[in-house]
Design an enzyme around this catalytic site. Structure first.
Site, PDB file in Angstrom:
ATOM      1  N   LYS A 125       0.854  -1.184   0.000  1.00  0.00           N
ATOM      2  CA  LYS A 125       0.000   0.000   0.000  1.00  0.00           C
ATOM      3  C   LYS A 125       0.890   1.235   0.000  1.00  0.00           C
ATOM      4  O   LYS A 125       2.048   1.174   0.422  1.00  0.00           O
ATOM      5  CB  LYS A 125      -0.900   0.020   1.243  1.00  0.00           C
ATOM      6  CG  LYS A 125      -2.191   0.791   1.056  1.00  0.00           C
ATOM      7  CD  LYS A 125      -3.204   0.029   0.217  1.00  0.00           C
ATOM      8  CE  LYS A 125      -4.494   0.817   0.048  1.00  0.00           C
ATOM      9  NZ  LYS A 125      -5.516   0.072  -0.698  1.00  0.00           N
ATOM     10  N   ASP A 165      -6.884   4.503  -4.924  1.00  0.00           N
ATOM     11  CA  ASP A 165      -7.580   4.392  -3.647  1.00  0.00           C
ATOM     12  C   ASP A 165      -8.237   5.751  -3.432  1.00  0.00           C
ATOM     13  O   ASP A 165      -8.452   6.487  -4.403  1.00  0.00           O
ATOM     14  CB  ASP A 165      -6.596   4.036  -2.521  1.00  0.00           C
ATOM     15  CG  ASP A 165      -7.288   3.570  -1.240  1.00  0.00           C
ATOM     16  OD1 ASP A 165      -7.589   4.426  -0.400  1.00  0.00           O
ATOM     17  OD2 ASP A 165      -7.526   2.362  -1.075  1.00  0.00           O
TER      18      ASP A 165
END
Length: 444
Positions: A125, A165
């Site tokens: 991430k 995201d």
């Protein structure tokens, strides 16, 4: 002190001031005792310590110039958490709240989420505390180019494949990809969520929202139930929320409320999605405009109030910890039957306990919102083969993956004596696959 308690204590001690990471690790590790009892070799090889420590953590500065010639500096992050089953895979988040704790919690969750898809992708991430809101396209381009000028050396089609995201949509992915191609002089699938004109996949935009509804629909089907006639609340108004709304409505549900960071709208006649899409996708406006245009709608500035609306299905699709213990109790009291998480960790630990101790179906994020990364992996496959699949083909594969995830977490929960506990089932099913791969590869 048990092995799990020792690992958690050391994790909290060695990673101070990282509450989101502590929360995610606690939620995962406290469900793994039956697995560790079955496989004592995991403790002997310190597998949990290796599982909860990122393989690589990259922090960097991101300088950029605004339209007035002013120089700004933001923080950039990429946490490459675990590559045991494939290259790192996980989104980039651009939001003022981004810090190392949030990136690590997202990365840890991503390991299990990616494992549950059944596809060969590891967990990672990244992101920045940059806020795209209110910025011009040129400013966003300048930031993305600066961000990728550092990140490019750490990513690659077979190493680490970021996606979008919160705050990173098609526009940002385009700028990031353009800079990567410019620097590396290669057109490869180093990012997913790309535009259709330069290697993206049909159904990627819809994937997380559609996948959320597909797994909920399967949980309903095995109980002789369906979305038809159900009253649904969806938090958020980004891609996940919009396409969860679209799919739920197509299955006969009535979605009555949605929100953004300012507040929520309630429409007793059912949300008119075309208006929401125009406001959020075309105008990049605020959801309160919906109430100004639709007579049957009401707007409230308190986002948490959305959970006070009685519903059959709650789909939290906004951000972490948006449902606390109080909101969870209100949902249960008002008769909610299904809660499926479209955002990453949208329920606090205490809220999760409320759901687990009540007679509802609770589908945690690492299972319920895996549709996005699953379709990203399908985009990677298309990129590798220089292929382009039809929407129906991708959508069919997505639905199959989400149905398989439901049955895998259901089976894992039953196999370990926790029938119906899908938090436990998701953690165990995802973890066992990663643990097997880690054991096979030695102490690395």
């Amino acid at each position: 002190m048990t092995y799990i308690e020792k690992v958690l204590n050391n994790l909290i001690k060695n990673n101070p001031n990282e509450p989101e990471f502590h929360q995610a690790a606690t939620e995962i590790l406290t469900t793994l005792a039956p697995v560790l009892a079955k496989y004592p070799e995991y403790e002997a090889t310190s597998l949990l310590e290796r599982f909860t420590e990122p393989e690589r953590t990259i922090l960097f500065r991101v300088p950029w110039i605004d339209d007035n010639g002013n120089v700004h500096v933001n923080k950039g992050y990429r946490v490459q958490f675990n590559s045991a089953i494939g290259p790192y895979k996980g989104g980039l988040r651009f939001h003022p709240s981004v810090n190392l704790s949030i990136i690590k919690f997202l990365g840890l969750e991503q390991i299990l989420k990616n494992s549950l898809t059944g596809l060969p992708i590891g967990g990672g991430k990244g992101g920045s505390d940059f806020d795209p809101k209110g910025k011009s396209d040129r400013e966003i381009m300048a930031f993305c180019q600066s961000f990728m000028t550092e990140l490019y050396r750490h990513v690659g089609a077979d190493t680490d494949v970021p996606a979008g995201d919160i705050g990173v949509g098609g526009r940002e992915i385009g700028y990031l990809f353009g800079q990567y191609k410019r620097i590396c002089d290669e057109h490869v699938g180093v990012l997913t969520g790309r535009g259709l004109s330069y290697g993206g996949s049909l159904a990627r935009t819809e994937a997380t929202g559609y996948g959320l509804v597909y797994i909920t629909e399967e949980a309903m089907r095995v109980r002789g139930d369906s979305f038809k006639g159900k009253k649904v609340i969806i938090s958020g108004s980004g891609n996940v929320a919009i396409y969860a709304c679209q799919k739920a409505q197509s299955l006969g549900a009535m979605v009555v409320a949605m929100y953004d960071s300012d507040g929520y709208v309630y429409d007793e006649e059912g949300i008119k999605l075309d208006i929401i899409k125009e406001i959020k996708e075309v105008k990049r406006g605020r959801i309160k405009e919906y109430a100004e245009r639709v007579k049957s709608a009401k707007y409230e500035s308190n986002c948490k109030g959305i959970w006070n609306i009685p519903c059959d299905v709650a789909l939290p699709c906004a951000t972490q910890n948006e449902i606390d213990e109080v909101s969870a109790k209100v949902l249960v009291k008002n008769g909610v039957k299904y809660v499926a998480e479209g955002a990453n960790m949208p329920s606090t630990l205490k809220a999760i306990e409320v759901f687990k101790n009540s007679d509802i179906v609770f589908l945690p994020a690492k299972a319920a919102n895996a549709g996005g990364v699953a379709t990203s992996a399908l985009e990677m496959a298309q990129s590798s083969g220089r292929l382009f699949w039809k929407f129906e083909e991708v959508d069919k594969k997505l639905k199959e993956i989400m149905i398989n995830i439901y049955h895998n977490i259901d089976k894992a929960a039953r196999d370990y004596g926790y029938d119906g506990d899908y938090v436990m089932g998701a953690n165990v099913a995802g973890f066992v696959k990663v643990a097997e791969a880690m054991m096979a590869q030695g102490i690395v």
